[in-house]
Design a protein around this motif. Structure first.
Motif, short mmCIF file in Angstrom:
data_model
loop_
_atom_site.label_atom_id
_atom_site.label_comp_id
_atom_site.label_asym_id
_atom_site.label_seq_id
_atom_site.Cartn_x
_atom_site.Cartn_y
_atom_site.Cartn_z
N GLU A 124 0.83 -1.20 0.00
CA GLU A 124 0.00 0.00 0.00
C GLU A 124 0.86 1.24 0.00
O GLU A 124 2.03 1.22 0.38
CB GLU A 124 -0.92 0.00 1.23
CG GLU A 124 -2.04 -1.00 1.08
CD GLU A 124 -2.98 -1.00 2.26
OE1 GLU A 124 -2.61 -0.46 3.32
OE2 GLU A 124 -4.08 -1.57 2.11
N CYS A 125 0.22 2.34 -0.43
CA CYS A 125 0.91 3.62 -0.45
C CYS A 125 1.03 4.14 0.98
O CYS A 125 0.08 4.06 1.75
CB CYS A 125 0.14 4.61 -1.31
SG CYS A 125 0.87 6.25 -1.30
N ALA A 126 2.19 4.71 1.29
CA ALA A 126 2.39 5.23 2.63
C ALA A 126 1.65 6.56 2.83
O ALA A 126 1.38 6.96 3.96
CB ALA A 126 3.88 5.41 2.90
N ARG A 127 1.32 7.23 1.75
CA ARG A 127 0.69 8.55 1.87
C ARG A 127 -0.82 8.51 1.65
O ARG A 127 -1.51 9.46 1.99
CB ARG A 127 1.31 9.52 0.87
CG ARG A 127 2.81 9.65 1.01
CD ARG A 127 3.34 10.67 0.03
NE ARG A 127 2.94 12.02 0.41
CZ ARG A 127 2.83 13.02 -0.44
NH1 ARG A 127 3.03 12.82 -1.72
NH2 ARG A 127 2.49 14.21 -0.03
N CYS A 128 -1.32 7.48 0.98
CA CYS A 128 -2.75 7.38 0.67
C CYS A 128 -3.28 6.05 1.16
O CYS A 128 -2.54 5.16 1.47
CB CYS A 128 -3.00 7.35 -0.84
SG CYS A 128 -2.32 8.66 -1.76
N ASP A 129 -4.61 5.95 1.13
CA ASP A 129 -5.21 4.65 1.38
C ASP A 129 -5.39 3.92 0.07
O ASP A 129 -6.49 3.51 -0.28
CB ASP A 129 -6.58 4.81 2.05
CG ASP A 129 -6.40 5.27 3.48
OD1 ASP A 129 -5.27 5.19 3.98
OD2 ASP A 129 -7.39 5.70 4.08
N SER A 130 -4.34 3.80 -0.70
CA SER A 130 -4.55 3.09 -1.96
C SER A 130 -3.44 2.07 -2.16
O SER A 130 -2.40 2.13 -1.51
CB SER A 130 -4.59 4.07 -3.12
OG SER A 130 -3.29 4.40 -3.51
N ARG A 131 -3.73 1.12 -3.05
CA ARG A 131 -2.75 0.08 -3.30
C ARG A 131 -1.73 0.57 -4.31
O ARG A 131 -2.06 1.30 -5.21
CB ARG A 131 -3.47 -1.16 -3.82
CG ARG A 131 -4.25 -1.76 -2.70
CD ARG A 131 -5.07 -2.92 -3.13
NE ARG A 131 -5.74 -3.42 -1.92
CZ ARG A 131 -6.68 -4.34 -1.92
NH1 ARG A 131 -7.06 -4.88 -3.06
NH2 ARG A 131 -7.21 -4.72 -0.80
N ARG A 158 4.23 2.17 -7.81
CA ARG A 158 3.79 3.55 -7.92
C ARG A 158 2.36 3.70 -7.46
O ARG A 158 1.53 2.82 -7.65
CB ARG A 158 3.85 4.02 -9.38
CG ARG A 158 5.26 4.23 -9.83
CD ARG A 158 5.36 4.58 -11.29
NE ARG A 158 6.77 4.61 -11.62
CZ ARG A 158 7.54 5.68 -11.49
NH1 ARG A 158 7.00 6.82 -11.09
NH2 ARG A 158 8.82 5.63 -11.75
N CYS A 159 2.08 4.87 -6.87
CA CYS A 159 0.71 5.17 -6.47
C CYS A 159 0.10 6.03 -7.57
O CYS A 159 0.60 7.10 -7.88
CB CYS A 159 0.69 5.92 -5.15
SG CYS A 159 -0.94 6.53 -4.74
N HIS A 160 -0.97 5.55 -8.18
CA HIS A 160 -1.60 6.30 -9.26
C HIS A 160 -2.43 7.46 -8.75
O HIS A 160 -3.00 8.21 -9.53
CB HIS A 160 -2.46 5.37 -10.11
CG HIS A 160 -1.65 4.52 -11.03
ND1 HIS A 160 -2.20 3.64 -11.92
CD2 HIS A 160 -0.31 4.42 -11.21
CE1 HIS A 160 -1.24 3.03 -12.59
NE2 HIS A 160 -0.08 3.48 -12.16
N HIS A 161 -2.54 7.57 -7.45
CA HIS A 161 -3.35 8.66 -6.91
C HIS A 161 -2.52 9.85 -6.48
O HIS A 161 -2.89 10.98 -6.73
CB HIS A 161 -4.21 8.15 -5.76
CG HIS A 161 -5.22 7.16 -6.22
ND1 HIS A 161 -6.40 7.55 -6.81
CD2 HIS A 161 -5.22 5.82 -6.23
CE1 HIS A 161 -7.09 6.47 -7.14
NE2 HIS A 161 -6.39 5.40 -6.81
N CYS A 162 -1.38 9.60 -5.85
CA CYS A 162 -0.58 10.74 -5.40
C CYS A 162 0.77 10.79 -6.08
O CYS A 162 1.50 11.76 -5.92
CB CYS A 162 -0.40 10.72 -3.88
SG CYS A 162 0.81 9.53 -3.31
N GLY A 163 1.11 9.76 -6.85
CA GLY A 163 2.35 9.81 -7.61
C GLY A 163 3.57 9.33 -6.85
O GLY A 163 4.66 9.27 -7.41
N SER A 164 3.43 8.96 -5.59
CA SER A 164 4.64 8.54 -4.88
C SER A 164 5.08 7.16 -5.37
O SER A 164 4.27 6.38 -5.85
CB SER A 164 4.41 8.54 -3.36
OG SER A 164 3.49 7.55 -3.01
N HIS A 165 6.36 6.89 -5.25
CA HIS A 165 6.86 5.61 -5.76
C HIS A 165 8.06 5.13 -4.95
O HIS A 165 8.71 5.92 -4.26
CB HIS A 165 7.24 5.72 -7.23
CG HIS A 165 8.16 6.86 -7.53
ND1 HIS A 165 9.52 6.75 -7.54
CD2 HIS A 165 7.89 8.16 -7.79
CE1 HIS A 165 10.06 7.93 -7.82
NE2 HIS A 165 9.09 8.80 -7.97
ZN ZN Z 1 -0.44 7.63 -2.84
#
Ligand code: ZN
Ligand code: ADP
Ligand code: ZN
Length: 722
Positions: free
Chosen positions: A436-443, A454-461
Motif C-alpha cells: 500500500e501507499c504510505a501517503r494514501c489509502d490506496s494500493r 507507484r501510487c496512481h493517486h498521489c504519484g509517490s513511488h
Molecule cells: Zn499515494
C-alpha cells in the motif's frame, strides 16, 4: 479560496468607461490585477468615496459580447463557483494576463547597407554578427521574428546591437493580424444513406434551439451527418462549434473536417502554445473561423455567428472538468445553444442515461443510426467462462487460441484492459499482505519496466520489493496490468509484434502518434491497451477484440458502474471488423450468468441502458434525481468532517422534504497525498430546490469558522462519486 462575488470599481479616470466584456486593470488589495467588466451599475453597496477607480482600460472594444457574459454568469451560478474563476476559464491565458488581443511581434530586418556588407570579412572580426547577418540576408525583406531568432542563435541580442549600431539591420514591430483561411468548396463525401438523411432532415427542420441525440453505432456515419449540417451552416455564412473528447481530437479528425469543408478550422486544445490558442480564439471571435474544433474549454469561445453546436462522443468523461471549476462542457453546450437559439447535436454510440432520459421525456429528439455505413457488419460478441478456462497470467487458453487463429489469417488483435489503476498490485502469497501507499489509502501498482511500485493517486513511488515487507517471503503480483499482459503475449506469440498503448507508455511527446500510426497501418499485430485505444481510431486490419478484465466493473461501488462498463466494452468492440473483415469480441468473465452479460449480449447497449434506467428510477439515482457533492480535505480528519457537519446542519435548517443529505463520510480514498478527505452528498428530485440550498450555503461555507482549516469544493452533477 477565491470569493464568489464580483467587485465594484469606478471607471478609469481617462477615456470613456470600459464597456462590459472589456478588461481593465485594477488594484486589488496590494496587487494589480486584470479584471473583466461584467456590467455597469448605478449603485454599489459601498459608498462612492470608498470605491476605487480602475487604473486603466485594456480593450477599446469588448472582448466578450452579452451572450458570452451571460454564459459566464450562468456557469458561476449553476456550478456555484467564483465568477472570477469562470471568467478566467473563458479567456485564453495571454488575455488573462492582460496581454493585448492582437499581440505585436518584433522583427529584425536587414538594411540596404547590410546587404552590401561582405559577410566573410565581418566573420573574421565578429563571427556572431556575421552569423546573424547571414540569417537575415537569407530571410530577405520580411525579416525574422525574435522568437525564431532565439531558437536559432542563442545570444543574438548582443550581435544585433552591434549590427544596429553600424546601420546594417533595423528592428520593427508588427501587429500579428489574422488572415482569413481558404474558403474552398471541399471534397464531396459519400451519398448519405436513409437513416443519415432522416437525421439530417430532422435537424435541419428545427427552427432555432432543439437538442438532438444522434445515437449511432460506431462507424454508422455520425461524422458524415455532422459534415452535411456544417456545410449548410457555413454556406449560410454562420459558424459551427464542435466539441470533442481530449483523446478524440486527432490530426486525422481535423484533416478530415478541413478537406471535406475546404476551410481551415480553428483548433483549441491543451497542447497548443499560448500564442496559438489566442490566435484560434481571436479567429473564432472575429468570425473568420467558420469552424471551431475544441476540447472542453472551447465551449466558452466567443462565436458571434454560431449557428450549430455539435458535441461528439457526448458520453466521454473528459467533458466534465474534475477539479477547480467542475463544469460539464456538454451541458454548457446545450445551455449555450438554447441561449443562442440554435440546434445542438449530441453524438454517441453509447449515450449517457441522462441524455436517453431527456429523450424519453420528450425534451430532446432521439435520432438513431442503427447500422454501420459502408457495409461493414457488426462484430459477434461472446463470453469466455474463466471457470472453465482459467486465465493464466491474464489470458485464458480460449482467448489465446482465438488470438492465434485471427493472427494466422492475417488479422490484428486488440487486448483491452478496462482502465489503469485496477492492477497489478503486489501481493504476498504467504501472508496475503498487499503493498500500500504510505501517503494514501490506496494500493501500489507494479511497474515492471523500472521495477518500481507507484501510487496512481498521489504519484509517490518506491523500488519493487522482492520479498514481503511483512513476512519476508517472495511476493507475486495480483491482477494484470498492460505491461504484464504485454509480457505474457510476447511469450505466447514470439513471432508477432506487439504495441502497448496506455497512459504510461505514451508519456513521451509524439509517442501516441507513432504508436497509433503503427497500429493503424497494421505494423503491430497485437495491440494491448486501455481506454485510450477505444476512441475514434480506425484500425482496418483489426478483427479480434479481447476484453481481459471486465469483471471489476460488474461489482463497482458507483451507481454508474454498469453504464460505464457497457460503454467501454461497446466502444472498444466498435473497433473490430470495420471494413470487409467481420469482427469478433471475446469477453473473459468469471460470472457468465450475471444478468448484465445476458442483457449486453442479447440486447446490446440499448438493453443495458433501458434496464439501468428502470433501476435508477426505483433507487432514485440520477437522472431521476439531481446530485451535488461537497468535498473537503484537511490535515486532520476531524477538521474535514467538522466542516461538512456544519454544512449538513445548515442544509437541514433550510431544506424541505425534497432534499436528502448523505454523510458526511470519509471519501472512498480517505487519505490522499497526506490529506484526509470527506464528502457530503446532497440529493434532490427538484433541481431548483437543490440549487437554492447550494446558493444559500456558499456564503456561510466561505466565512464559517471551519473553512480556514479545510480545502473544499462543490461539485454539481458529479460524475465521480467515489
Ligand atoms: Zn499515494
Ligand atoms: P461514425 O462517426 O459514426 O463513427 P463515420 O462518419 O466516421 O462514422 O463513418 C464511418 C465510415 O463509413 C467512414 O469511412 C465513412 O466515410 C463511411 N461512410 C459514412 N457514411 C457513409 C455512406 N452514406 N455511404 C458510404 N460510406 C459511408
Ligand atoms: Zn508476506
Amino acid at each position: 479560496m477565491p470569493l464568489s462575488r464580483a467587485f465594484d470599481y469606478l471607471p478609469a479616470a481617462e477615456g470613456p468607461p470600459a464597456r462590459p466584456g472589456s478588461r481593465v486593470l485594477v488594484r486589488f488589495g496590494p496587487r494589480r490585477q486584470t479584471g473583466l467588466v461584467l456590467t455597469h451599475g448605478s449603485e454599489s453597496e459601498l459608498p462612492v468615496d470608498k470605491l476605487k477607480r480602475c487604473t486603466a482600460t485594456l480593450d477599446d472594444e469588448p472582448l466578450l459580447d452579452q451572450d458570452d457574459l451571460w454564459l459566464i454568469r450562468f456557469t458561476a451560478d449553476y456550478y456555484h463557483h467564483p465568477i472570477g474563476e469562470v471568467a478566467a476559464a473563458a479567456l485564453p491565458a495571454l488575455l488573462r494576463q492582460g496581454k493585448p488581443l492582437h499581440p505585436t511581434a518584433q522583427y529584425l530586418v536587414i538594411t540596404d547597407a547590410g546587404e552590401k556588407t561582405e559577410i566573410e570579412a565581418l566573420a573574421k572580426r565578429a563571427p556572431r554578427q556575421a552569423e546573424l547577418l547571414e540569417l537575415l540576408c537569407d530571410a530577405g525583406g520580411n525579416g525574422v521574428d525574435v522568437d525564431t531568432l532565439t531558437e536559432q542563435i542563442p545570444n543574438w541580442r548582443r550581435a544585433a546591437r552591434g549590427l544596429r549600431e553600424k546601420g546594417l539591420i533595423s528592428q520593427h514591430e508588427t501587429r500579428l493580424d489574422d488572415e482569413p483561411g481558404p474558403d474552398g468548396k471541399g471534397e464531396p463525401g459519400p451519398e448519405l444513406n436513409e437513416d443519415q438523411c432522416r437525421a439530417v432532415e430532422a435537424i435541419q427542420r428545427s427552427d432555432g434551439f432543439r437538442a438532438f441525440l444522434l445515437d449511432g453505432v460506431t462507424g454508422s456515419g455520425k461524422t458524415e451527418v455532422y459534415l452535411r449540417l456544417m456545410r449548410e451552416v457555413i454556406d449560410a455564412g454562420r459558424q459551427v462549434l464542435i466539441l470533442v473528447p481530449e483523446i478524440g481530437l486527432t490530426p486525422q479528425l481535423v484533416s478530415r473536417l478541413k478537406h471535406r469543408l475546404g476551410i481551415e478550422p480553428a483548433v483549441l486544445h491543451s497542447g497548443l502554445t499560448d500564442l496559438e490558442r489566442l490566435k484560434s480564439w481571436r479567429a473564432a471571435r472575429a468570425g473568420t473561423a467558420k469552424l471551431v474544433v475544441g476540447t472542453r474549454s472551447a465551449v466558452f469561445t466567443p462565436m458571434p455567428g454560431v449557428g450549430l453546436i455539435v458535441v461528439d462522443e457526448e458520453h466521454d468523461h473528459s467533458f466534465k472538468q474534475q477539479e477547480g471549476l467542475r463544469y460539464s462542457a456538454r451541458d454548457l453546450a446545450i445551455v449555450r445553444a438554447k441561449r443562442r437559439d440554435v440546434p445542438v447535436v449530441l453524438g454517441s454510440a453509447t449515450p449517457t442515461l441522462e441524455m436517453l432520459h431527456h429523450c424519453r421525456e420528450g425534451h430532446y429528439e432521439h435520432l438513431r443510426l442503427p447500422q454501420r455505413a459502408g457495409g461493414a457488419r457488426p462484430p459477434a460478441v461472446r463470453l469466455l467462462d474463466l471457470n472453465r478456462s482459467p486465465a493464466l497470467d491474464g489470458i485464458s487458453e480460449a482467448l489465446a487460441a482465438a488470438a492465434a487463429t485471427h493472427l494466422e489469417s492475417g488479422g490484428q488483435v486488440l487486448m483491452f484492459l478496462n482502465r489503469r489503476g485496477f492492477a497489478p498490485t503486489l501481493i504476498c502469497a504467504a501472508c496475503g499482505h498487499i503493498a500500500e501507499c504510505a501517503r494514501c489509502d490506496s494500493r501500489m501498482t507494479v511497474h515492471a519496466h523500472d521495477r518500481s511500485l507507484r501510487c496512481h493517486h498521489c504519484g509517490s513511488h518506491r523500488p519493487l520489493d522482492d520479498t514481503c515487507s511483512e513476512c519476508g517471503s517472495p511476493v507475486r503480483r495480483l491482477g494484470e496490468g498492460t505491461q504484464r499482459l504485454e509480457e505474457t503475449l510476447a511469450r505466447r506469440f514470439p513471432e508477432h509484434s506487439i504495441q502497448r498503448i496506455d497512459s504510461d507508455s505514451m508519456q513521451r511527446k509524439g509517442a501516441m502518434h507513432e504508436a497509433l500510426s503503427r497500429a493503424e497501418q497494421g505494423e503491430a499485430d497485437i495491440l494491448v491497451g486501455t481506454q485510450m485505444l477505444s476512441k475514434g481510431h480506425h484500425f482496418p486490419k483489426l478483427t479480434l477484440v479481447g476484453i481481459v478484465n471486465a469483471d471489476q466493473g460488474l461489482f463497482g461501488a458507483d451507481f454508474r458502474s454498469s453504464e460505464r462498463l457497457a460503454q467501454s466494452i461497446v466502444q472498444v468492440a466498435g473497433r473490430a471488423g470495420r471494413e470487409d473483415r467481420p469482427g469478433e469480441v471475446l469477453i473473459q468473465t468469471a460470472f457468465p450468468e450475471h444478468l448484465f452479460w445476458q442483457e449486453l449480449i442479447a440486447g446490446g447497449y440499448e438493453q443495458v441502458a433501458e434496464d439501468e434506467l428502470a433501476e435508477r428510477e426505483q433507487t432514485r439515482w440520477p437522472p431521476y434525481t439531481r446530485l451535488a457533492l461537497l468535498r473537503s480535505s484537511a490535515h486532520r480528519q476531524g477538521d474535514a468532517h467538522a466542516f461538512l457537519d456544519a454544512a449538513r446542519k445548515s442544509i437541514e435548517k433550510h431544506s424541505g422534504e425534497h432534499v436528502r443529505v448523505l454523510g458526511p463520510v470519509d471519501a472512498p480514498m480517505a487519505r490522499k497525498a497526506g490529506r484526509y478527505r470527506a464528502q457530503l452528498l446532497v440529493q434532490s428530485s427538484d433541481r431548483r430546490a437543490l440549487h437554492a440550498i447550494l446558493a444559500s450555503l456558499r456564503p456561510s461555507l466561505e466565512t464559517g469558522p471551519a473553512a480556514r482549516k479545510v480545502r473544499w469544493s462543490i461539485d454539481v452533477d458529479p460524475i465521480e462519486l467515489w
